[in-house]
Design a protein around this motif. Structure first.
Motif, PDB file in Angstrom:
ATOM      1  N   ARG A  79       0.713  -1.318  -0.286  1.00  0.00           N
ATOM      2  CA  ARG A  79       0.115   0.025   0.027  1.00  0.00           C
ATOM      3  C   ARG A  79       0.885   1.186  -0.017  1.00  0.00           C
ATOM      4  NH1 ARG A  79      -4.406  -2.329   4.463  1.00  0.00           N
ATOM      5  NH2 ARG A  79      -5.844  -3.261   2.901  1.00  0.00           N
ATOM      6  N   ALA A  80       1.910   1.091   0.603  1.00  0.00           N
ATOM      7  CA  ALA A  80       3.047   2.274   0.615  1.00  0.00           C
ATOM      8  C   ALA A  80       3.402   2.649  -0.759  1.00  0.00           C
ATOM      9  CB  ALA A  80       4.100   1.931   1.426  1.00  0.00           C
ATOM     10  N   SER A  81       2.997   1.863  -1.629  1.00  0.00           N
ATOM     11  CA  SER A  81       3.671   2.113  -2.985  1.00  0.00           C
ATOM     12  C   SER A  81       2.585   3.158  -3.691  1.00  0.00           C
ATOM     13  CB  SER A  81       3.539   0.962  -4.002  1.00  0.00           C
ATOM     14  OG  SER A  81       2.459   0.262  -4.104  1.00  0.00           O
ATOM     15  N   GLY A  82       1.384   3.128  -3.047  1.00  0.00           N
ATOM     16  CA  GLY A  82       0.361   4.058  -3.851  1.00  0.00           C
ATOM     17  C   GLY A  82      -0.521   3.547  -5.073  1.00  0.00           C
ATOM     18  N   LYS A  83      -0.149   2.452  -5.355  1.00  0.00           N
ATOM     19  CA  LYS A  83      -0.589   1.804  -6.542  1.00  0.00           C
ATOM     20  C   LYS A  83      -2.300   1.408  -6.244  1.00  0.00           C
ATOM     21  CE  LYS A  83       3.388  -0.071  -8.770  1.00  0.00           C
ATOM     22  NZ  LYS A  83       4.331   1.282  -8.742  1.00  0.00           N
ATOM     23  N   PRO A  84      -2.757   1.254  -7.520  1.00  0.00           N
ATOM     24  CA  PRO A  84      -4.380   0.887  -7.291  1.00  0.00           C
ATOM     25  C   PRO A  84      -4.592  -0.409  -6.433  1.00  0.00           C
ATOM     26  CG  PRO A  84      -3.914   1.537  -9.406  1.00  0.00           C
ATOM     27  CD  PRO A  84      -2.581   1.277  -8.755  1.00  0.00           C
ATOM     28  N   ASP A  85      -5.630  -0.681  -5.883  1.00  0.00           N
ATOM     29  CA  ASP A  85      -5.888  -1.920  -5.110  1.00  0.00           C
ATOM     30  C   ASP A  85      -5.717  -3.268  -5.894  1.00  0.00           C
ATOM     31  OD1 ASP A  85      -6.423  -0.634  -2.829  1.00  0.00           O
ATOM     32  OD2 ASP A  85      -8.510  -0.845  -3.058  1.00  0.00           O
ATOM     33  N   ALA A  86      -6.240  -3.385  -6.992  1.00  0.00           N
ATOM     34  CA  ALA A  86      -5.950  -4.409  -7.968  1.00  0.00           C
ATOM     35  C   ALA A  86      -4.409  -4.818  -8.154  1.00  0.00           C
ATOM     36  CB  ALA A  86      -6.603  -4.322  -9.426  1.00  0.00           C
ATOM     37  N   ILE A  87      -3.761  -3.876  -8.411  1.00  0.00           N
ATOM     38  CA  ILE A  87      -2.217  -4.054  -8.398  1.00  0.00           C
ATOM     39  C   ILE A  87      -1.560  -4.388  -7.086  1.00  0.00           C
ATOM     40  CG2 ILE A  87       0.136  -3.121  -9.078  1.00  0.00           C
ATOM     41  CD1 ILE A  87      -1.693  -3.528 -11.382  1.00  0.00           C
ATOM     42  N   ILE A  88      -2.164  -3.920  -6.015  1.00  0.00           N
ATOM     43  CA  ILE A  88      -1.530  -4.258  -4.785  1.00  0.00           C
ATOM     44  C   ILE A  88      -1.893  -5.581  -4.522  1.00  0.00           C
ATOM     45  CG2 ILE A  88      -2.048  -3.910  -2.344  1.00  0.00           C
ATOM     46  CD1 ILE A  88      -2.509  -0.971  -2.896  1.00  0.00           C
ATOM     47  N   GLU A  89      -2.726  -6.162  -4.789  1.00  0.00           N
ATOM     48  CA  GLU A  89      -3.276  -7.565  -4.491  1.00  0.00           C
ATOM     49  C   GLU A  89      -2.339  -8.374  -5.359  1.00  0.00           C
ATOM     50  OE1 GLU A  89      -5.290  -9.549  -2.775  1.00  0.00           O
ATOM     51  OE2 GLU A  89      -6.076  -7.617  -1.606  1.00  0.00           O
ATOM     52  N   LYS A  90      -2.144  -8.076  -6.592  1.00  0.00           N
ATOM     53  CA  LYS A  90      -1.141  -9.023  -7.415  1.00  0.00           C
ATOM     54  C   LYS A  90       0.411  -8.785  -6.567  1.00  0.00           C
ATOM     55  CE  LYS A  90      -3.669  -8.707 -11.614  1.00  0.00           C
ATOM     56  NZ  LYS A  90      -3.563  -7.967 -13.198  1.00  0.00           N
ATOM     57  N   MET A  91       0.504  -7.692  -6.306  1.00  0.00           N
ATOM     58  CA  MET A  91       2.040  -7.539  -5.630  1.00  0.00           C
ATOM     59  C   MET A  91       2.009  -8.518  -4.402  1.00  0.00           C
ATOM     60  SD  MET A  91       2.248  -3.536  -5.750  1.00  0.00           S
ATOM     61  CE  MET A  91       3.700  -3.211  -4.902  1.00  0.00           C
ATOM     62  N   VAL A  92       1.036  -8.370  -3.630  1.00  0.00           N
ATOM     63  CA  VAL A  92       0.941  -9.175  -2.342  1.00  0.00           C
ATOM     64  C   VAL A  92       1.206 -10.598  -2.724  1.00  0.00           C
ATOM     65  CG1 VAL A  92      -0.240  -9.977  -0.222  1.00  0.00           C
ATOM     66  CG2 VAL A  92      -0.061  -7.559  -0.761  1.00  0.00           C
ATOM     67  N   GLU A  93       0.293 -11.293  -3.668  1.00  0.00           N
ATOM     68  CA  GLU A  93       0.208 -12.661  -3.918  1.00  0.00           C
ATOM     69  C   GLU A  93       1.749 -12.973  -4.583  1.00  0.00           C
ATOM     70  OE1 GLU A  93      -2.090 -14.840  -3.323  1.00  0.00           O
ATOM     71  OE2 GLU A  93      -3.092 -13.021  -2.164  1.00  0.00           O
ATOM     72  N   GLY A  94       2.193 -12.305  -5.192  1.00  0.00           N
ATOM     73  CA  GLY A  94       3.631 -12.376  -5.593  1.00  0.00           C
ATOM     74  C   GLY A  94       4.555 -12.666  -4.842  1.00  0.00           C
ATOM     75  N   ARG A  95       4.421 -11.610  -3.706  1.00  0.00           N
ATOM     76  CA  ARG A  95       5.380 -11.783  -2.501  1.00  0.00           C
ATOM     77  C   ARG A  95       5.106 -12.994  -1.533  1.00  0.00           C
ATOM     78  NH1 ARG A  95       5.414  -5.252  -1.174  1.00  0.00           N
ATOM     79  NH2 ARG A  95       6.658  -4.453  -3.173  1.00  0.00           N
ATOM     80  N   VAL A  96       3.917 -13.347  -1.566  1.00  0.00           N
ATOM     81  CA  VAL A  96       3.362 -14.400  -0.895  1.00  0.00           C
ATOM     82  C   VAL A  96       4.142 -15.600  -1.426  1.00  0.00           C
ATOM     83  CG1 VAL A  96       1.561 -16.166  -0.258  1.00  0.00           C
ATOM     84  CG2 VAL A  96       1.363 -13.576   0.243  1.00  0.00           C
ATOM     85  N   ARG A  97       4.143 -16.002  -2.822  1.00  0.00           N
ATOM     86  CA  ARG A  97       4.757 -16.676  -3.367  1.00  0.00           C
ATOM     87  C   ARG A  97       6.281 -16.846  -3.031  1.00  0.00           C
ATOM     88  NH1 ARG A  97       1.352 -15.654  -7.742  1.00  0.00           N
ATOM     89  NH2 ARG A  97       2.675 -14.477  -8.730  1.00  0.00           N
ATOM     90  N   LYS A  98       7.056 -15.759  -3.042  1.00  0.00           N
ATOM     91  CA  LYS A  98       8.284 -15.541  -2.540  1.00  0.00           C
ATOM     92  C   LYS A  98       8.481 -16.078  -0.996  1.00  0.00           C
ATOM     93  CE  LYS A  98      12.438 -14.408  -3.367  1.00  0.00           C
ATOM     94  NZ  LYS A  98      13.481 -15.008  -4.197  1.00  0.00           N
ATOM     95  N   TYR A  99       7.412 -15.808  -0.218  1.00  0.00           N
ATOM     96  CA  TYR A  99       7.608 -16.181   1.017  1.00  0.00           C
ATOM     97  C   TYR A  99       7.670 -17.911   1.190  1.00  0.00           C
ATOM     98  CZ  TYR A  99       5.450 -17.048   5.704  1.00  0.00           C
ATOM     99  OH  TYR A  99       5.446 -17.546   7.193  1.00  0.00           O
ATOM    100  N   TYR A 100       6.529 -18.379   0.303  1.00  0.00           N
ATOM    101  CA  TYR A 100       6.432 -19.654   0.231  1.00  0.00           C
ATOM    102  C   TYR A 100       8.164 -20.378  -0.031  1.00  0.00           C
ATOM    103  CZ  TYR A 100       1.722 -19.899   0.517  1.00  0.00           C
ATOM    104  OH  TYR A 100       0.316 -19.893   1.048  1.00  0.00           O
ATOM    105  N   GLU A 101       8.877 -19.555  -1.041  1.00  0.00           N
ATOM    106  CA  GLU A 101       9.999 -20.225  -1.606  1.00  0.00           C
ATOM    107  C   GLU A 101      11.008 -20.013  -0.433  1.00  0.00           C
ATOM    108  OE1 GLU A 101      10.791 -17.964  -4.980  1.00  0.00           O
ATOM    109  OE2 GLU A 101       9.249 -18.843  -6.152  1.00  0.00           O
ATOM    110  N   GLU A 102      10.859 -19.120   0.460  1.00  0.00           N
ATOM    111  CA  GLU A 102      11.866 -19.016   1.697  1.00  0.00           C
ATOM    112  C   GLU A 102      11.440 -19.646   2.647  1.00  0.00           C
ATOM    113  OE1 GLU A 102      11.286 -14.995   2.890  1.00  0.00           O
ATOM    114  OE2 GLU A 102      12.067 -14.067   1.074  1.00  0.00           O
TER     115      GLU A 102
END
Length: 291
Positions: A223-246
């Motif tokens: 959310r700190a990026s200021g991007k639209p909610d739809a983009i934020i959701e995609k960003m979060v899902e991508g980072r969750v996938r990265k979290y799983y890889e960790e």
């Protein structure tokens, strides 16, 4: 409200790498809750080591024993590292590990079991050892893994002597049969686990509370990026996938080649990872601050 002491601020600073005043403000805002303070610092981008696990804060030894299709691992704590190098203490840990191999990993069952060659229970023998050495000890935890077919591989990082050290790993690999190649793979998996510190075997085994906590932090960061909610959701899902890889063993990159996924390596070898355990001596135990 918990008192925000200098010791609490220092502990948060050591865990996160954030500045002293930032740590103080975070603890003030979270009523002294150090876990919430870590999350707050992460959301503000001030935590340098937010995923750092509990500090090693107790001495003693981790012990490992194995037999075909089964292995046991225990942790016995002492007050000082000096005791961990005591021959009697080391022999005690080795014997109790063998007991766990025979009776399972329930601590009460282990304590009540007969200590080989003594005529005492494990609990009584520990009491005797405490009186002899003059230092408090405790049997903290135990784990036994079994497979119907395959191997339960073991690995001890920087062993003091065979089966005794400070970081131990069990890795259960189901396979049609046992072989030297499978044993070697199991040892490599153990080395990977010791280094990569996975928190779960597969995605389904990830702690839901830990996942939600991570997702909340990632959402605030996005959310700190200021991007639209739809983009934020995609960003979060991508980072969750990265979290799983960790944090998920099967999704981690194989440390031995830096490219393959652990699940692919094990599958190519004709096995299936059925479970694992990693004990690091004293991990998660708070050690009283020295005066």
């Amino acid at each position: 409200m918990a008192e925000v002491t200098a010791a609490l601020v220092k502990a948060l600073r050591e865990q996160t790498g954030a500045g002293m005043m930032d740590c103080k403000r975070a603890l003030d805002e979270t009523n002294g809750d150090i876990e919430q303070a870590v999350d707050l610092l992460r959301k503000k981008g001030l935590s340098a080591a937010a995923k750092k696990s509990g500090r090693v804060a107790a001495e003693g030894l981790v012990g490992i024993a194995s037999a075909p299709q089964i292995a046991a691992m225990i942790e016995v704590n002492s007050e000082t590292d000096f005791v961990a190098r005591n021959e009697s203490f080391q022999s005690f840990v080795e014997a109790v590990t063998q007991v766990a191999l025979a009776v399972g990993d329930n601590l009460d069952t282990i304590r009540a079991a007969a200590m080989p060659g003594t005529g005492h229970t494990v609990a009584d023998e520990m009491t005797h050892l405490i009186a002899t050495i003059g230092e408090n000890m405790s049997l903290r935890r135990a784990k036994v893994l079994r497979v119907k077919s395959g191997v339960v591989a073991t690995y001890m990082h920087s062993a003091l002597r065979p089966g005794l050290g400070k970081i131990g790993v069990l890795a259960a690999i189901e396979a049609p049969s046992e072989s030297e190649a499978l044993e070697l793979l199991g040892r490599q998996v153990g080395m990977h686990i010791a280094a990569a510190r996975p928190a779960a075997l597969d995605i389904d085994a990830v702690d839901p509370a830990a996942l939600e906590r991570e997702r909340a932090v990632l959402m605030e960061q996005a959310r700190a990026s200021g991007k639209p909610d739809a983009i934020i959701e995609k960003m979060v899902e991508g980072r969750v996938r990265k979290y799983y890889e960790e944090v998920v063993l099967l999704e981690q990159v194989w440390v031995h080649d830096g490219e393959s996924r652990v699940r692919v390596v094990v599958k190519k070898a004709g096995g299936e990872l059925a479970g694992f355990e990693r004990f690091q001596l004293g991990e998660g135990i708070d050690k009283p601050a020295e005066a």
